[in-house]
Write a protein that holds these residues in place. Structure first.
Motif, short mmCIF file in Angstrom:
data_model
loop_
_atom_site.label_atom_id
_atom_site.label_comp_id
_atom_site.label_asym_id
_atom_site.label_seq_id
_atom_site.Cartn_x
_atom_site.Cartn_y
_atom_site.Cartn_z
N SER A 195 0.86 -0.96 0.16
CA SER A 195 0.05 0.02 -0.08
C SER A 195 0.82 1.25 0.07
O SER A 195 2.02 1.17 0.54
CB SER A 195 -1.03 0.08 1.11
OG SER A 195 -0.21 0.11 2.52
N SER A 244 -3.71 13.10 -0.97
CA SER A 244 -4.10 13.33 -2.14
C SER A 244 -3.79 14.63 -2.87
O SER A 244 -4.01 15.03 -4.09
CB SER A 244 -5.64 13.03 -2.24
OG SER A 244 -6.26 14.13 -1.37
N SER A 300 -0.38 5.81 -6.65
CA SER A 300 -1.20 6.75 -5.69
C SER A 300 -0.82 7.89 -6.74
O SER A 300 0.00 8.05 -7.40
CB SER A 300 -0.78 6.91 -4.31
OG SER A 300 -1.35 7.86 -3.94
#
Length: 206
Positions: free
Chosen positions: A27, A32, A138
């Motif tokens: 992960s 963000s 990501s």
């Protein structure tokens, strides 16, 4: 009867060769969004997820968009492969007593834009049961504050039920909503004067 027996045998044989992956989790923990000039922390975690197996090795690469992000701190034991946005991961610990391994990076946001962060790695447990290569990604959006208008006013608020008190005005920042006792849910729609303004609504549904 013969065909049924053969079918059962085929199913039994096929099940013998189905093995769960012993170490198959990774992960990326990253914000963000961030502002130009900010320093952000990115954590990458690899984990054995089957039973009590321990993480023995990770082989692969950690890459990021070096035109937007500048790495200012990287974990010990990994190699900067190209002087910019790629690090080679080579973690080995045959005597590991942990199912997890976490790497922490720090980045300076040097340019506005969207920066991808990626992992391409093979994870191995201490029993030397390899998984296939896994890919994880990501995205961080870097915003230049100087380009923001500073206008956070709403232009419209629409309710699925009830009435705003007081009536809507762009300069009013606090409202009550009166609804009938039978109403169990109110859907809220907000439009902003600035098209790029972000809306945050707290509640069980948005």
């Amino acid at each position: 009867k013969i065909s049924i027996i053969l079918l059962v045998l085929i199913m039994a044989i096929s099940q013998v060769f189905v093995f769960p992956a012993a170490a198959d989790s990774a992960s990326i923990s990253a914000p963000s969004s961030a502002y130009l000039g900010d320093t952000i922390t990115v954590k990458v975690t690899f984990e054995c997820t089957i039973g009590s197996k321990k993480l023995g090795a990770v082989d692969g690469a950690f890459t990021f968009d070096s035109t937007v992000l500048e790495c200012t701190s990287a974990p010990a034991g990994i190699t900067n492969a190209d002087g910019a946005g790629k690090y080679l991961i080579a973690y080995y610990n045959a005597a590991s007593t942990s199912s997890k391994y976490t790497m922490t990076f720090k980045f300076k946001c040097k340019k506005a834009g969207s920066a991808g962060i990626h992992i391409d790695a093979k994870i191995t447990d201490t029993d030397v049961t390899d998984t296939i290569d896994k890919k994880y990604s990501s995205m961080v959006k870097v915003v230049d504050k100087s380009t923001l208008s500073g206008n956070a006013n709403a232009s419209k608020i629409i309710l699925s039920a009830g009435k705003l008190v007081p009536e809507f005005s762009p300069n009013v920042t606090s409202y009550n909503v009166n609804v009938d006792y039978s109403v169990t849910e109110v859907l809220l729609s907000v439009t902003t004067q600035e098209a790029k303004a972000q809306i945050s609504i707290e509640g069980s549904k948005t």
